[in-house]
Enzyme design. Structure first.
Site, PDB file in Angstrom:
ATOM      1  N   LYS A  84      -0.701 -10.811  29.698  1.00  0.00           N
ATOM      2  CA  LYS A  84      -0.183 -10.122  28.513  1.00  0.00           C
ATOM      3  C   LYS A  84      -0.479 -10.973  27.281  1.00  0.00           C
ATOM      4  CE  LYS A  84       3.924  -7.307  28.509  1.00  0.00           C
ATOM      5  NZ  LYS A  84       5.367  -7.241  28.810  1.00  0.00           N
TER       6      LYS A  84
HETATM    7  O1  G3P Z   1       8.000  -4.312  28.258  1.00  0.00           O
HETATM    8  C1  G3P Z   1       8.561  -4.576  27.011  1.00  0.00           C
HETATM    9  C2  G3P Z   1      10.024  -4.422  27.091  1.00  0.00           C
HETATM   10  O2  G3P Z   1      10.540  -5.352  27.981  1.00  0.00           O
HETATM   11  C3  G3P Z   1      10.751  -4.532  25.806  1.00  0.00           C
HETATM   12  O3  G3P Z   1      11.930  -3.840  25.967  1.00  0.00           O
HETATM   13  O4  G3P Z   1      14.200  -3.184  25.471  1.00  0.00           O
HETATM   14  O5  G3P Z   1      13.382  -5.479  24.827  1.00  0.00           O
HETATM   15  O6  G3P Z   1      12.596  -3.482  23.587  1.00  0.00           O
HETATM   16  P1  G3P Z   1      13.083  -4.007  24.907  1.00  0.00           P
END
Ligand code: G3P
Length: 217
Positions: A84
């Protein structure tokens, strides 16, 4: 749409794999840090060896040379690693280098369709548009998935879309309908997808009737 599990928690991964619906795992530095004082490389390798499917792990440096070195170290952990890389100019330069070496990449922190098109031009295997974080600032995360899908179809490229930052089941269905190739979901959201009160009620009824049948034998 296929599913990735968005977690660095090994217990969640093992449980979700038993349900037969997970094609791989995505992690990020925040998810790994939630696991406490663990060795990042050891955990990523443990996950990649277990899932035997695409396992995204993030390289984080803002210095291009260091980012490339870190990406190569992560890629060397397992053949199914996907590195990533955050979406910024030198990051995409590293994506290009990795793609020339046949290393799979997932360009993350995508918040505009132009960023996704740039990542695809650099040779990204996957892009990860963040749906929930756009909604958080009163923009339209699902519209982003639709825009990226349309741009990729028109451009004829084969970079895959991973809808990320999915916070609830409605996000998941909307991304599937918008043409995301993958949705990466937290364990809690994955569990929610199975739930329906009529399914639970139906199972209870069938089990009760089956028990009556067995008792009458
Ligand atoms: O894959 C990206 C994800 O983990 C981000 O999620 O909920 O932190 O915006 P969030």
């Amino acid at each position: 749409m296929k599913f990735f599990l968005d977690t660095a928690n090994f217990e969640e991964i093992k449980e979700a794999y038993g349900w037969g619906v997970i094609a791989g795992v995505t992690t990020n530095p925040s998810l790994v840090s939630k696991e406490g004082n663990i060795d990042f490389y050891a955990r990523v390798k443990e996950i990649a060896d277990y899932v035997q499917g695409p396992t995204s792990a993030e390289a984080t440096s803002m210095e291009k040379d260091v980012l490339l070195k870190q990406a190569l170290e992560i890629a060397a952990l397992s053949p199914n690693i996907v590195v990533k890389i955050p979406c910024y100019p030198d990051g995409l330069g590293v994506v290009k280098e990795l793609s020339k070496k046949g290393i799979k990449t997932n360009v993350t922190l995508i918040f505009s369709a132009n960023q996704a098109v740039l990542a695809a031009a650099a040779g990204a295997t996957y892009v990860s548009p963040f749906v929930g974080r756009l909604d958080d600032i009163s923009e339209d995360g699902i519209r982003l998935i639709e825009d990226v899908k349309e741009a990729f179809i028109m451009g004829g490229n084969d970079t895959k879309i991973i809808a990320a930052s999915l916070r609830h089941p409605a996000h998941v269905l909307a991304c599937a309908k918008a043409g995301a190739d993958y949705g990466t979901v937290p364990f809690k959201v994955l569990k929610q997808l199975f739930n329906h009160p009529l399914t639970a009620k139906g199972i209870d009824q069938f089990n009760a009737d089956w028990a009556k049948f067995l008792a009458a034998k």
